[in-house]
Design an enzyme around this catalytic site. Structure first.
Site, short mmCIF file in Angstrom:
data_model
loop_
_atom_site.label_atom_id
_atom_site.label_comp_id
_atom_site.label_asym_id
_atom_site.label_seq_id
_atom_site.Cartn_x
_atom_site.Cartn_y
_atom_site.Cartn_z
N HIS A 52 1.15 4.85 1.23
CA HIS A 52 0.46 6.09 1.93
C HIS A 52 0.61 7.39 1.33
CE1 HIS A 52 0.62 3.81 5.95
NE2 HIS A 52 1.50 2.87 5.28
N HIS A 102 0.85 -1.17 0.07
CA HIS A 102 -0.12 0.01 0.06
C HIS A 102 1.04 1.22 0.18
CE1 HIS A 102 0.60 -1.58 3.98
NE2 HIS A 102 0.63 -0.49 4.55
P1 5GP Z 1 1.84 -0.20 7.12
O1 5GP Z 1 2.15 0.04 8.59
O2 5GP Z 1 1.60 -1.38 7.05
O3 5GP Z 1 2.60 0.69 6.27
O4 5GP Z 1 0.44 0.72 7.28
C1 5GP Z 1 -0.76 0.22 7.56
C2 5GP Z 1 -1.56 1.16 7.76
O5 5GP Z 1 -3.22 0.50 7.62
C3 5GP Z 1 -1.64 1.79 9.14
O6 5GP Z 1 -1.22 3.25 8.84
C4 5GP Z 1 -3.01 1.46 9.62
O7 5GP Z 1 -3.60 2.60 10.58
C5 5GP Z 1 -3.90 1.01 8.54
N1 5GP Z 1 -4.97 0.27 8.89
C6 5GP Z 1 -5.14 -1.09 9.54
N2 5GP Z 1 -6.00 -1.51 9.45
C7 5GP Z 1 -6.98 -0.78 8.98
C8 5GP Z 1 -8.35 -1.01 8.57
O8 5GP Z 1 -8.94 -1.81 8.89
N3 5GP Z 1 -8.86 0.18 8.03
C9 5GP Z 1 -8.43 1.24 7.35
N4 5GP Z 1 -8.86 1.92 6.60
N5 5GP Z 1 -6.91 1.27 7.70
C10 5GP Z 1 -6.21 0.50 8.34
#
Ligand code: 5GP
Length: 113
Positions: free
Chosen positions: A103, A101
């Site tokens: 950001h 993903h």
């Molecule tokens: P990572 O740390 O993997 O780069 O980012 C994962 C992101 O997904 C985090 O910023 C977290 O807040 C977001 N996230 C986790 N679970 C959910 C969810 O159920 N719904 C949404 N909209 N965001 C989520």
């Protein structure tokens, strides 16, 4: 075989999320725990667990992720002031969800990396 995450359920509309854009390749939705006034995740509709699983066959998809992020930044009104695009990869990169993903962060000065 890769294990689906919550993001696959969001993409299929089986789980609630604030989806701001979706097409045949990507889905974009607001982060549930935003780190900035605008914090949107742009995800491929197919499951790619980490950046280490990205191959040349994914180049068009990755390009769509970036053009989608730019379109959303413009729609959100943050493009002129600026924003940040971030991919996290694995443990040391701070990746929590094993479905790549991008950001999109903006709406305030983000400071140095
Ligand atoms: P990572 O740390 O993997 O780069 O980012 C994962 C992101 O997904 C985090 O910023 C977290 O807040 C977001 N996230 C986790 N679970 C959910 C969810 O159920 N719904 C949404 N909209 N965001 C989520």
């Amino acid at each position: 075989m890769s294990t689906e995450t919550i993001f696959s359920k969001i993409i299929r509309h089986e789980m609630t999320a604030d989806i701001v854009y979706q097409d045949i390749l990507v889905t974009a939705f607001r982060d549930i725990s935003p780190c900035a006034p605008t914090h949107i995740l742009i995800v491929p509709n197919i499951l790619i667990p980490t950046l280490n699983n990205v191959y040349p066959s994914h180049e068009a998809l990755l390009g769509r992720m970036i053009t989608t992020a730019v379109k959303i930044a413009k729609d959100e009104g943050i493009a002129e002031d600026g924003y940040r695009l971030v991919f996290n990869c694995n443990k040391n990169g701070g990746q929590e969800i094993s479905h790549i993903h991008l950001h999109l962060l903006g709406g305030m000065p983000l400071g140095p990396i």
